[in-house]
Design an enzyme around this catalytic site. Structure first.
Site, PDB file in Angstrom:
ATOM      1  N   LYS A  22      46.927  61.314  60.430  1.00 32.48           N
ATOM      2  CA  LYS A  22      45.939  61.617  59.398  1.00 32.48           C
ATOM      3  C   LYS A  22      45.878  60.496  58.369  1.00 32.48           C
ATOM      4  CE  LYS A  22      46.813  64.248  55.707  1.00 32.48           C
ATOM      5  NZ  LYS A  22      46.142  63.826  54.437  1.00 32.48           N
ATOM      6  N   ASN A  23      47.035  60.085  57.887  1.00 31.16           N
ATOM      7  CA  ASN A  23      47.077  59.071  56.830  1.00 31.16           C
ATOM      8  C   ASN A  23      46.730  57.678  57.334  1.00 31.16           C
ATOM      9  OD1 ASN A  23      47.796  60.997  54.929  1.00 31.16           O
ATOM     10  ND2 ASN A  23      49.988  60.697  55.269  1.00 31.16           N
ATOM     11  N   ARG A  92      41.964  65.113  49.160  1.00 34.18           N
ATOM     12  CA  ARG A  92      42.737  64.474  48.093  1.00 34.18           C
ATOM     13  C   ARG A  92      42.664  62.954  48.157  1.00 34.18           C
ATOM     14  NH1 ARG A  92      46.587  65.959  44.315  1.00 34.18           N
ATOM     15  NH2 ARG A  92      48.394  64.613  44.074  1.00 34.18           N
ATOM     16  N   CYS A 116      45.227  68.922  47.976  1.00 35.69           N
ATOM     17  CA  CYS A 116      46.436  69.665  47.612  1.00 35.69           C
ATOM     18  C   CYS A 116      46.812  69.435  46.155  1.00 35.69           C
ATOM     19  CB  CYS A 116      47.607  69.255  48.510  1.00 35.69           C
ATOM     20  SG  CYS A 116      47.420  69.724  50.231  1.00 35.69           S
ATOM     21  N   ARG A 121      48.042  62.609  40.715  1.00 34.64           N
ATOM     22  CA  ARG A 121      48.045  61.429  41.573  1.00 34.64           C
ATOM     23  C   ARG A 121      47.121  60.430  40.891  1.00 34.64           C
ATOM     24  NH1 ARG A 121      46.814  61.494  48.026  1.00 34.64           N
ATOM     25  NH2 ARG A 121      48.900  62.365  48.101  1.00 34.64           N
ATOM     26  N   PRO A 122      47.633  59.728  39.886  1.00 36.12           N
ATOM     27  CA  PRO A 122      46.766  58.892  39.056  1.00 36.12           C
ATOM     28  C   PRO A 122      46.031  57.841  39.877  1.00 36.12           C
ATOM     29  CG  PRO A 122      48.952  59.114  38.086  1.00 36.12           C
ATOM     30  CD  PRO A 122      49.039  59.662  39.467  1.00 36.12           C
ATOM     31  N   ILE A 123      44.747  57.647  39.530  1.00 36.68           N
ATOM     32  CA  ILE A 123      43.967  56.619  40.225  1.00 36.68           C
ATOM     33  C   ILE A 123      43.803  55.394  39.330  1.00 36.68           C
ATOM     34  CG2 ILE A 123      42.757  58.302  41.656  1.00 36.68           C
ATOM     35  CD1 ILE A 123      40.341  57.995  39.780  1.00 36.68           C
ATOM     36  N   ASP A 124      44.608  55.317  38.274  1.00 37.51           N
ATOM     37  CA  ASP A 124      44.470  54.182  37.364  1.00 37.51           C
ATOM     38  C   ASP A 124      44.792  52.863  38.058  1.00 37.51           C
ATOM     39  OD1 ASP A 124      47.103  55.252  37.470  1.00 37.51           O
ATOM     40  OD2 ASP A 124      47.693  54.066  35.740  1.00 37.51           O
ATOM     41  N   LEU A 125      45.730  52.882  39.019  1.00 37.71           N
ATOM     42  CA  LEU A 125      46.050  51.659  39.751  1.00 37.71           C
ATOM     43  C   LEU A 125      44.854  51.193  40.576  1.00 37.71           C
ATOM     44  CD1 LEU A 125      49.691  52.345  41.046  1.00 37.71           C
ATOM     45  CD2 LEU A 125      48.983  50.985  39.083  1.00 37.71           C
ATOM     46  N   ASP A 306      56.273  63.589  52.554  1.00 37.22           N
ATOM     47  CA  ASP A 306      55.562  64.565  53.382  1.00 37.22           C
ATOM     48  C   ASP A 306      56.458  65.211  54.434  1.00 37.22           C
ATOM     49  OD1 ASP A 306      53.252  64.182  51.993  1.00 37.22           O
ATOM     50  OD2 ASP A 306      52.216  63.038  53.537  1.00 37.22           O
ATOM     51  N   ILE A 328      58.501  61.568  44.408  1.00 33.11           N
ATOM     52  CA  ILE A 328      57.105  61.133  44.515  1.00 33.11           C
ATOM     53  C   ILE A 328      56.157  62.090  43.793  1.00 33.11           C
ATOM     54  CG2 ILE A 328      55.270  60.408  46.090  1.00 33.11           C
ATOM     55  CD1 ILE A 328      57.820  58.692  46.241  1.00 33.11           C
ATOM     56  N   ARG A 398      44.213  70.639  57.585  1.00 31.97           N
ATOM     57  CA  ARG A 398      43.919  69.327  57.022  1.00 31.97           C
ATOM     58  C   ARG A 398      44.739  68.235  57.703  1.00 31.97           C
ATOM     59  NH1 ARG A 398      45.687  68.726  51.904  1.00 31.97           N
ATOM     60  NH2 ARG A 398      44.729  66.677  52.064  1.00 31.97           N
TER      61      ARG A 398
END
Length: 417
Positions: A22-23, A92, A116, A121-125, A306, A328, A398
């Site tokens: 999936k990933n 996600r 989930c 899960r910051p998207i600032d990066l 995971d 994490i 998922r």
């Protein structure tokens, strides 16, 4: 709403194929946006997250179709740049589309992703990296409007944390940028290398994937290509945990044992006999699992977050006390209360879960709190006496392709209604 019913205990035995990751599939599907031709993706799992990605691609104007485990995407006539809020909320990791869309169209408009609830899960990066490449990003009430007046420009980007998603977004955005982009402190997960292999087969020039420094030499455009998605190492860990808790013996086919070294060492520590041969893995469980003193989740090549839930579920019947330290996601242990409904003895304090092995588990109604937590409930249910009713299984769908079918092939008494 569908539910899964598991009757236990059973002893799993037999052989099963592990589906595509999936990933690995999701960022590659985003990468097809950059290709001005047909992309053929083999071993692409039939998951709800993959189907959501295909809906996004179709909405953007790409042609998509599935033929068994192969997905074909043609983005030659792609015309859209905006992803509806409803589609963003379904997945996600949908933020991975941002870099590819802005690189292809010069503009991307989308909302914050869903999926989930594992904590922030910051998207600032992601956003800081795209700004470094020359993009302008406006944020308004959860909507991101990303534009670039011309080509993005390669630059050096140093990540404060080796984020998988941010590394993927930078790779996608810079594959067709002007000049050279260097990512320092890049994520090293196998899925990063798989994305680089896909992009390189389409004409990209990416070097160093799999190390902490990745160099991307921008090219004018990418072309169609053919690629096989790597095996899902988390699915493999889940089936190993299911075999271990049921005192079973199983053989997994179509795996990459080298991607599972940290996971396999934990199974061996629990007393399992694990033998790797080529792309096969055989696990034989002991009559009683040993305790695992400490499992620490880390970025690759450490133990993957995971894989934590199914392995924790496995330890609920171990001999002694095991400890899990989650580094994490801050809300990773939400599923623990559901395991306790089956009779598990688990105490959680912040980032730590202490698992005291019990003599037996008993079936009960439970519900999935997230994808991997749902897998943990199924693992425990296989060894629980009686019937376990698992609700909210859309979470499991998922990330696991033909989940019940694969478990039935190993002898599980499991059905969906």
């Amino acid at each position: 709403m569908a539910k899964i019913y598991v009757e236990g205990p059973v002893r799993l035995s037999g052989e099963v194929d592990i589906h595509g990751a999936k990933n690995g599939a999701l960022p590659i599907l985003a990468g097809t946006i950059l290709c001005r031709g047909e992309c053929i993706l083999h071993n692409c799992p039939n998951l709800s997250d993959v189907e959501t990605s295909l809906k996004i691609l179709t909405h953007l104007g790409c042609e998509c179709r599935r033929e068994g485990q192969t997905v074909i995407v043609n983005a030659a006539d792609m015309s859209g740049y905006e992803i509806p809020d409803a589609l963003m909320r379904e997945m996600r990791s949908s933020i991975v589309f941002l870099g590819a869309i802005v690189a292809r169209m010069g503009r991307a408009k989308l909302s914050s992703p869903g999926g989930c609830e594992l904590g922030p899960r910051p998207i600032d990066l992601h956003l800081a990296a795209l700004r470094s490449l020359g993009a302008t990003i406006q944020e308004d009430h959860g909507v991101l409007d990303c534009t670039t007046p011309a080509l993005l420009n390669g630059t050096a980007i140093s990540l404060s944390f080796p984020s998988v998603g941010a590394t993927e977004n930078i790779m996608l955005a810079s594959a067709t940028a002007r000049g050279v982009t260097v990512i320092h402190n890049a994520a090293r997960e196998p899925e990063i290398s798989d994305l680089a292999d896909f992009l390189n087969s389409a004409g990209a020039k990416i070097y160093g994937a799999g190390s902490d420094t990745i160099e991307i030499h921008g090219v004018a455009a990418l072309h169609g290509t053919e690629h096989t998605v790597l095996p899902d190492r988390i699915a493999a860990a889940t089936f190993l945990a299911a075999a271990a808790i049921t005192r079973g013996s199983v053989v997994l086919h179509k795996v990459m044992p080298s991607h599972l070294m940290a996971v396999l060492s934990v199974f061996r520590e629990a007393g399992c006999d694990v033998v790797a041969s080529g792309k096969d893995l055989k696990l034989s469980a002991p009559a009683k699992l040993r305790r695992i003193p400490m499992v620490r989740t880390l970025v690759y090549p450490g133990f993957p977050t995971d894989a934590g839930p199914p392995v924790l579920a496995m330890q609920t019947l171990a001999d002694g006390t095991s400890m899990f330290l989650e580094n994490i996601f801050e809300n990773r242990f939400k599923y623990v209360d559901e395991l306790k409904r089956l009779g598990a003895n688990i105490k959680v304090a912040g980032k730590v879960a202490v698992v005291e092995g019990v003599a037996r588990l008993s079936g009960a109604p439970v519900e999935c709190t997230d994808l991997r937590g749902g897998a943990a409930l199924a693992v425990a249910a296989l060894a629980a006496s009686g019937v376990t009713e698992i609700d909210k299984i859309h979470h499991i769908d998922r990330g696991y392709d033909r989940f019940e079918e694969s478990l039935r092939a190993l002898g599980a008494k499991i059905k969906r209604e």
